[in-house]
Design a protein around this motif. Structure first.
Motif, PDB file in Angstrom:
ATOM      1  N   LEU A  89      -9.305 -28.950  15.140  1.00  0.00           N
ATOM      2  CA  LEU A  89     -10.633 -29.293  15.658  1.00  0.00           C
ATOM      3  C   LEU A  89     -10.587 -30.058  16.972  1.00  0.00           C
ATOM      4  O   LEU A  89     -11.448 -29.867  17.844  1.00  0.00           O
ATOM      5  CB  LEU A  89     -11.393 -30.116  14.611  1.00  0.00           C
ATOM      6  CG  LEU A  89     -12.739 -30.711  15.060  1.00  0.00           C
ATOM      7  CD1 LEU A  89     -13.738 -29.599  15.366  1.00  0.00           C
ATOM      8  CD2 LEU A  89     -13.296 -31.650  13.992  1.00  0.00           C
ATOM      9  N   MET A  90      -9.601 -30.937  17.161  1.00  0.00           N
ATOM     10  CA  MET A  90      -9.613 -31.838  18.307  1.00  0.00           C
ATOM     11  C   MET A  90      -9.645 -31.084  19.639  1.00  0.00           C
ATOM     12  O   MET A  90     -10.391 -31.449  20.558  1.00  0.00           O
ATOM     13  CB  MET A  90      -8.398 -32.771  18.262  1.00  0.00           C
ATOM     14  CG  MET A  90      -8.437 -33.859  19.344  1.00  0.00           C
ATOM     15  SD  MET A  90      -9.976 -34.827  19.318  1.00  0.00           S
ATOM     16  CE  MET A  90      -9.837 -35.594  17.693  1.00  0.00           C
ATOM     17  N   THR A  91      -8.841 -30.041  19.737  1.00  0.00           N
ATOM     18  CA  THR A  91      -8.826 -29.279  20.990  1.00  0.00           C
ATOM     19  C   THR A  91     -10.180 -28.637  21.283  1.00  0.00           C
ATOM     20  O   THR A  91     -10.688 -28.759  22.401  1.00  0.00           O
ATOM     21  CB  THR A  91      -7.716 -28.215  20.949  1.00  0.00           C
ATOM     22  OG1 THR A  91      -6.448 -28.858  20.805  1.00  0.00           O
ATOM     23  CG2 THR A  91      -7.715 -27.397  22.231  1.00  0.00           C
ATOM     24  N   PRO A  92     -10.813 -27.941  20.313  1.00  0.00           N
ATOM     25  CA  PRO A  92     -12.143 -27.401  20.589  1.00  0.00           C
ATOM     26  C   PRO A  92     -13.189 -28.484  20.886  1.00  0.00           C
ATOM     27  O   PRO A  92     -14.105 -28.250  21.671  1.00  0.00           O
ATOM     28  CB  PRO A  92     -12.501 -26.649  19.305  1.00  0.00           C
ATOM     29  CG  PRO A  92     -11.195 -26.267  18.732  1.00  0.00           C
ATOM     30  CD  PRO A  92     -10.289 -27.431  19.030  1.00  0.00           C
ATOM     31  N   LEU A  93     -13.060 -29.649  20.258  1.00  0.00           N
ATOM     32  CA  LEU A  93     -14.004 -30.736  20.545  1.00  0.00           C
ATOM     33  C   LEU A  93     -13.901 -31.153  22.011  1.00  0.00           C
ATOM     34  O   LEU A  93     -14.915 -31.288  22.706  1.00  0.00           O
ATOM     35  CB  LEU A  93     -13.721 -31.941  19.649  1.00  0.00           C
ATOM     36  CG  LEU A  93     -14.492 -32.033  18.333  1.00  0.00           C
ATOM     37  CD1 LEU A  93     -14.084 -33.291  17.574  1.00  0.00           C
ATOM     38  CD2 LEU A  93     -15.990 -31.995  18.544  1.00  0.00           C
ATOM     39  N   LEU A  94     -12.667 -31.346  22.464  1.00  0.00           N
ATOM     40  CA  LEU A  94     -12.472 -31.687  23.872  1.00  0.00           C
ATOM     41  C   LEU A  94     -12.835 -30.504  24.762  1.00  0.00           C
ATOM     42  O   LEU A  94     -13.431 -30.671  25.836  1.00  0.00           O
ATOM     43  CB  LEU A  94     -11.015 -32.095  24.107  1.00  0.00           C
ATOM     44  CG  LEU A  94     -10.545 -33.357  23.366  1.00  0.00           C
ATOM     45  CD1 LEU A  94      -9.059 -33.592  23.609  1.00  0.00           C
ATOM     46  CD2 LEU A  94     -11.357 -34.576  23.785  1.00  0.00           C
ATOM     47  N   GLY A  95     -12.499 -29.317  24.292  1.00  0.00           N
ATOM     48  CA  GLY A  95     -12.816 -28.126  25.063  1.00  0.00           C
ATOM     49  C   GLY A  95     -14.311 -27.894  25.183  1.00  0.00           C
ATOM     50  O   GLY A  95     -14.788 -27.341  26.185  1.00  0.00           O
ATOM     51  N   SER A  96     -15.072 -28.329  24.167  1.00  0.00           N
ATOM     52  CA  SER A  96     -16.516 -28.136  24.223  1.00  0.00           C
ATOM     53  C   SER A  96     -17.132 -28.927  25.365  1.00  0.00           C
ATOM     54  O   SER A  96     -18.144 -28.506  25.946  1.00  0.00           O
ATOM     55  CB  SER A  96     -17.161 -28.552  22.890  1.00  0.00           C
ATOM     56  OG  SER A  96     -17.077 -29.952  22.689  1.00  0.00           O
ATOM     57  N   ALA A  97     -16.537 -30.070  25.699  1.00  0.00           N
ATOM     58  CA  ALA A  97     -17.029 -30.839  26.842  1.00  0.00           C
ATOM     59  C   ALA A  97     -16.830 -30.043  28.134  1.00  0.00           C
ATOM     60  O   ALA A  97     -17.747 -29.913  28.949  1.00  0.00           O
ATOM     61  CB  ALA A  97     -16.297 -32.179  26.926  1.00  0.00           C
ATOM     62  N   LEU A  98     -15.616 -29.496  28.302  1.00  0.00           N
ATOM     63  CA  LEU A  98     -15.338 -28.675  29.485  1.00  0.00           C
ATOM     64  C   LEU A  98     -16.182 -27.407  29.485  1.00  0.00           C
ATOM     65  O   LEU A  98     -16.696 -26.981  30.521  1.00  0.00           O
ATOM     66  CB  LEU A  98     -13.859 -28.308  29.522  1.00  0.00           C
ATOM     67  CG  LEU A  98     -12.875 -29.427  29.855  1.00  0.00           C
ATOM     68  CD1 LEU A  98     -11.449 -28.930  29.692  1.00  0.00           C
ATOM     69  CD2 LEU A  98     -13.108 -29.950  31.264  1.00  0.00           C
ATOM     70  N   GLU A  99     -16.326 -26.824  28.290  1.00  0.00           N
ATOM     71  CA  GLU A  99     -17.093 -25.580  28.182  1.00  0.00           C
ATOM     72  C   GLU A  99     -18.543 -25.793  28.604  1.00  0.00           C
ATOM     73  O   GLU A  99     -19.090 -25.029  29.414  1.00  0.00           O
ATOM     74  CB  GLU A  99     -17.049 -25.057  26.749  1.00  0.00           C
ATOM     75  CG  GLU A  99     -17.895 -23.821  26.541  1.00  0.00           C
ATOM     76  CD  GLU A  99     -17.959 -23.390  25.081  1.00  0.00           C
ATOM     77  OE1 GLU A  99     -18.674 -22.416  24.795  1.00  0.00           O
ATOM     78  OE2 GLU A  99     -17.305 -24.033  24.237  1.00  0.00           O
ATOM     79  N   ASN A 100     -19.178 -26.827  28.049  1.00  0.00           N
ATOM     80  CA  ASN A 100     -20.582 -27.071  28.365  1.00  0.00           C
ATOM     81  C   ASN A 100     -20.774 -27.502  29.810  1.00  0.00           C
ATOM     82  O   ASN A 100     -21.743 -27.106  30.467  1.00  0.00           O
ATOM     83  CB  ASN A 100     -21.158 -28.119  27.406  1.00  0.00           C
ATOM     84  CG  ASN A 100     -21.502 -27.537  26.051  1.00  0.00           C
ATOM     85  OD1 ASN A 100     -22.584 -26.994  25.852  1.00  0.00           O
ATOM     86  ND2 ASN A 100     -20.569 -27.634  25.112  1.00  0.00           N
ATOM     87  N   ALA A 101     -19.841 -28.317  30.314  1.00  0.00           N
ATOM     88  CA  ALA A 101     -19.936 -28.717  31.716  1.00  0.00           C
ATOM     89  C   ALA A 101     -19.840 -27.479  32.614  1.00  0.00           C
ATOM     90  O   ALA A 101     -20.604 -27.331  33.571  1.00  0.00           O
ATOM     91  CB  ALA A 101     -18.825 -29.703  32.053  1.00  0.00           C
ATOM     92  N   THR A 102     -18.897 -26.583  32.283  1.00  0.00           N
ATOM     93  CA  THR A 102     -18.737 -25.361  33.061  1.00  0.00           C
ATOM     94  C   THR A 102     -19.948 -24.448  32.928  1.00  0.00           C
ATOM     95  O   THR A 102     -20.418 -23.857  33.903  1.00  0.00           O
ATOM     96  CB  THR A 102     -17.475 -24.606  32.611  1.00  0.00           C
ATOM     97  OG1 THR A 102     -16.341 -25.478  32.699  1.00  0.00           O
ATOM     98  CG2 THR A 102     -17.229 -23.382  33.473  1.00  0.00           C
ATOM     99  N   LEU A 103     -20.467 -24.342  31.710  1.00  0.00           N
ATOM    100  CA  LEU A 103     -21.621 -23.488  31.459  1.00  0.00           C
ATOM    101  C   LEU A 103     -22.814 -23.895  32.315  1.00  0.00           C
ATOM    102  O   LEU A 103     -23.369 -23.086  33.064  1.00  0.00           O
ATOM    103  CB  LEU A 103     -22.015 -23.549  29.980  1.00  0.00           C
ATOM    104  CG  LEU A 103     -21.312 -22.604  29.008  1.00  0.00           C
ATOM    105  CD1 LEU A 103     -21.689 -22.946  27.574  1.00  0.00           C
ATOM    106  CD2 LEU A 103     -21.675 -21.159  29.303  1.00  0.00           C
ATOM    107  N   PHE A 104     -23.205 -25.155  32.195  1.00  0.00           N
ATOM    108  CA  PHE A 104     -24.426 -25.592  32.866  1.00  0.00           C
ATOM    109  C   PHE A 104     -24.257 -25.693  34.378  1.00  0.00           C
ATOM    110  O   PHE A 104     -25.168 -25.381  35.139  1.00  0.00           O
ATOM    111  CB  PHE A 104     -24.887 -26.924  32.272  1.00  0.00           C
ATOM    112  CG  PHE A 104     -25.209 -26.823  30.810  1.00  0.00           C
ATOM    113  CD1 PHE A 104     -26.105 -25.871  30.351  1.00  0.00           C
ATOM    114  CD2 PHE A 104     -24.598 -27.656  29.886  1.00  0.00           C
ATOM    115  CE1 PHE A 104     -26.395 -25.750  29.003  1.00  0.00           C
ATOM    116  CE2 PHE A 104     -24.878 -27.550  28.533  1.00  0.00           C
ATOM    117  CZ  PHE A 104     -25.780 -26.591  28.080  1.00  0.00           C
ATOM    118  N   THR A 105     -23.065 -26.121  34.818  1.00  0.00           N
ATOM    119  CA  THR A 105     -22.821 -26.186  36.260  1.00  0.00           C
ATOM    120  C   THR A 105     -22.797 -24.787  36.868  1.00  0.00           C
ATOM    121  O   THR A 105     -23.422 -24.532  37.904  1.00  0.00           O
ATOM    122  CB  THR A 105     -21.488 -26.893  36.545  1.00  0.00           C
ATOM    123  OG1 THR A 105     -21.526 -28.216  35.995  1.00  0.00           O
ATOM    124  CG2 THR A 105     -21.239 -26.995  38.049  1.00  0.00           C
ATOM    125  N   SER A 106     -22.088 -23.875  36.219  1.00  0.00           N
ATOM    126  CA  SER A 106     -21.987 -22.505  36.726  1.00  0.00           C
ATOM    127  C   SER A 106     -23.344 -21.812  36.704  1.00  0.00           C
ATOM    128  O   SER A 106     -23.686 -21.075  37.638  1.00  0.00           O
ATOM    129  CB  SER A 106     -20.985 -21.705  35.888  1.00  0.00           C
ATOM    130  OG  SER A 106     -19.706 -22.290  35.940  1.00  0.00           O
TER     131      SER A 106
END
Length: 311
Positions: A89-106
């Protein structure tokens, strides 16, 4: 802003057109914070379902360990406890921060590229922006999901425990496969993310347009309305091209398929397992997507509205 009698829809980021005086940096920080919080919340809800999905997709079809999603859930719980459902879980939790930041910025960048007034996008323009966002986020998700999948498959009955932690997955993958190994299955990820995010953004905005009260804006929608729109978007995302996700899981976890292309894995899966094999785990995935994405969008809108009240 809702426009009656046309195809224009409200923009994804709540109230951004009403806050034009704010700096782009502050807007980005607010979007990052709201996206991260909602992503964390959604991940906690959906992760046990995701573990079951991956175990079903990657089990040996000639000698399956599970009869279905419920059987997989029960056996994993009994064998490994509740923590087994949250392994990796820890990797996806941290990855979700990058994912959402990338999603909304992009998505914000894409809106500016597609239309001079990013607050008034047509449905086709929203779909195009979502597809472009899928290209960007795929570069973040591929290594994150590779780590997640390789840890999850170890929860399968009788599976060899090759990795001790997310860091161990990274170390062993880079050592044995090089840096390119972290992007194993990248083409499959893009094949899922491009149509998936077009559907995700498009359906959410379309549903918000339909559910916005006459003469009102998206900010006037009830939390239930955002949850309905979010649930619809989540199911649409996973339905857009689910076979690509099946291929990705196989490529990232089965050494014998690690160098195969997306098309070859899809053909092999269809030949050996039929159409059911290409949609293995789709039911459990949509069952998790509806509540988790409803929660993600409702939380996102709430946090955004709260932050807009402070800044």
């Amino acid at each position: 802003r809702r426009v009656h009698g046309g195809t224009q829809v409200t923009q994804f980021v709540p109230d951004m057109t009403d806050k034009e005086e704010q700096s782009l940096a502050l807007q980005s920080i607010k979007n990052f914070a709201a996206g991260t919080i909602s992503g964390f919340a959604g991940k906690m809800v959906e992760y046990p379902f995701d573990t079951v999905k991956v175990l079903l997709q990657t089990q040996d079809r000639s000698n399956p360990a599970y009869r279905g999603a419920v059987d997989c859930f029960i056996k994993t719980w009994r064998t490994h406890g509740v923590l087994g459902l949250y392994r990796g879980l820890m990797t996806p939790l941290l990855g979700s921060a990058l994912e959402n930041a990338t999603l909304f910025t992009s998505f914000g960048w894409m809106k500016k590229l597609v239309a001079s007034d990013s607050s008034k996008l047509t449905i086709p323009e929203v779909l195009l922006c979502g597809a472009g966002t899928g290209v960007c986020v795929g570069f973040v998700l591929t290594p994150v999901e590779l780590i997640k999948c390789r840890l999850q498959v170890q929860q399968s009955v009788g599976a060899v425990q090759r990795y001790r932690s997310p860091i161990d997955v990274i170390v062993q993958t880079v050592k044995n496969e090089g840096l390119r190994g972290m992007y194993r299955g990248h083409t499959s990820t893009l094949a899922r993310e491009i149509p998936g995010n077009a559907a995700w953004f498009g359906v959410y905005e379309g549903m918000c347009y339909l559910l916005t009260p006459e003469g009102k804006t998206k900010a006037d929608m009830s939390p239930v309305g955002h949850m309905v729109a979010g649930a619809s978007a989540g199911v649409s995302y996973w339905t857009a091209f689910f076979p690509a996700d099946v291929a990705k899981s196989k490529i990232q976890t089965d050494p014998s398929l690690s160098k195969e292309s997306l098309i070859s894995v899809l053909r092999l899966t269809f030949r050996q397992e039929g159409i059911r094999g290409l949609y293995s785990g789709w039911g459990i995935t949509c069952a998790r997507a509806a509540p988790s994405h409803a929660f993600i969008f409702a939380t996102y809108e709430l946090v955004s509205k709260t932050l807009n009240g402070f800044f």
